[in-house]
Write a protein that holds these residues in place. Structure first.
Motif, PDB file in Angstrom:
ATOM      1  N   GLY A 123      67.627 137.562 -28.204  1.00  0.00           N
ATOM      2  CA  GLY A 123      66.668 138.819 -27.649  1.00  0.00           C
ATOM      3  C   GLY A 123      67.053 139.077 -26.228  1.00  0.00           C
ATOM      4  O   GLY A 123      66.508 139.875 -25.480  1.00  0.00           O
ATOM      5  N   SER A 124      67.601 137.952 -25.625  1.00  0.00           N
ATOM      6  CA  SER A 124      67.537 137.747 -24.079  1.00  0.00           C
ATOM      7  C   SER A 124      68.685 138.895 -23.501  1.00  0.00           C
ATOM      8  O   SER A 124      69.775 139.198 -24.250  1.00  0.00           O
ATOM      9  CB  SER A 124      67.965 136.447 -23.431  1.00  0.00           C
ATOM     10  N   THR A 125      68.966 139.354 -22.485  1.00  0.00           N
ATOM     11  CA  THR A 125      69.934 140.120 -21.859  1.00  0.00           C
ATOM     12  C   THR A 125      71.029 139.045 -21.577  1.00  0.00           C
ATOM     13  O   THR A 125      70.665 138.451 -20.537  1.00  0.00           O
ATOM     14  CB  THR A 125      69.263 141.146 -20.645  1.00  0.00           C
ATOM     15  N   CYS A 126      72.061 139.544 -21.694  1.00  0.00           N
ATOM     16  CA  CYS A 126      73.418 138.808 -21.286  1.00  0.00           C
ATOM     17  C   CYS A 126      74.458 139.642 -20.569  1.00  0.00           C
ATOM     18  O   CYS A 126      74.332 140.930 -20.775  1.00  0.00           O
ATOM     19  CB  CYS A 126      74.096 137.827 -22.333  1.00  0.00           C
ATOM     20  N   TYR A 127      75.239 139.056 -19.811  1.00  0.00           N
ATOM     21  CA  TYR A 127      76.408 139.975 -19.112  1.00  0.00           C
ATOM     22  C   TYR A 127      77.728 139.355 -19.672  1.00  0.00           C
ATOM     23  O   TYR A 127      77.922 138.208 -19.830  1.00  0.00           O
ATOM     24  CB  TYR A 127      76.167 139.794 -17.607  1.00  0.00           C
TER      25      TYR A 127
END
Length: 141
Positions: free
Chosen positions: A29-33
């Protein structure tokens, strides 16, 4: 193009590559790039500089600092004050980092100096680097 102009261009290229980022959500659920960079592996650069820079707050000035560090300087201002010979050596190392790392080059020079009880100045290092990594590579092809 001067060596300083070259490093300025590299900073601009890094900043352009940073702008290619897209966001995705990881399995936890973490935002990654993700980056679709043309010049640099931006993800690896941010991994290397994670304690210094945040991927969400990146500027051209920060790109300049990273390029300066990748080129062997502690900060951009140090790069700007460096001699032409030092800039040339750092540019050669930067351009050929796929052939030899900065650390390996430094160990190579230290070994030659120690074994021969000599000091190799920057100008001589430039000549040696060109002979070993530019001219030999060209003749091998």
């Amino acid at each position: 193009m001067t060596h300083v102009d070259y490093f300025k261009l590299q900073a601009k290229n890094l900043f352009k590559d940073w702008k290619t980022r897209t966001t995705y959500t990881d399995i936890d659920g973490s935002t990654c790039y993700q980056y679709d960079g043309k010049y640099f592996d931006v993800s690896n650069i941010f991994f290397d500089f994670e304690n210094i820079y945040d991927e969400n707050d990146f500027t051209l000035m920060k790109a300049q600092h990273i390029i300066a560090c990748m080129a062997g300087f502690s900060k951009w201002a140090e790069l700007l004050k460096a001699s032409n010979e030092k800039l040339e050596l750092e540019r050669l190392l930067f351009d050929n980092r796929d052939k030899i790392t900065r650390e390996d080059w430094e160990m190579y020079i230290i070994g030659i100096e120690r074994d021969n009880e000599i000091f190799i100045d920057v100008e001589s290092q430039v000549a040696l680097f060109k002979r070993v990594y530019i001219e030999e590579t060209a003749t091998e092809k």
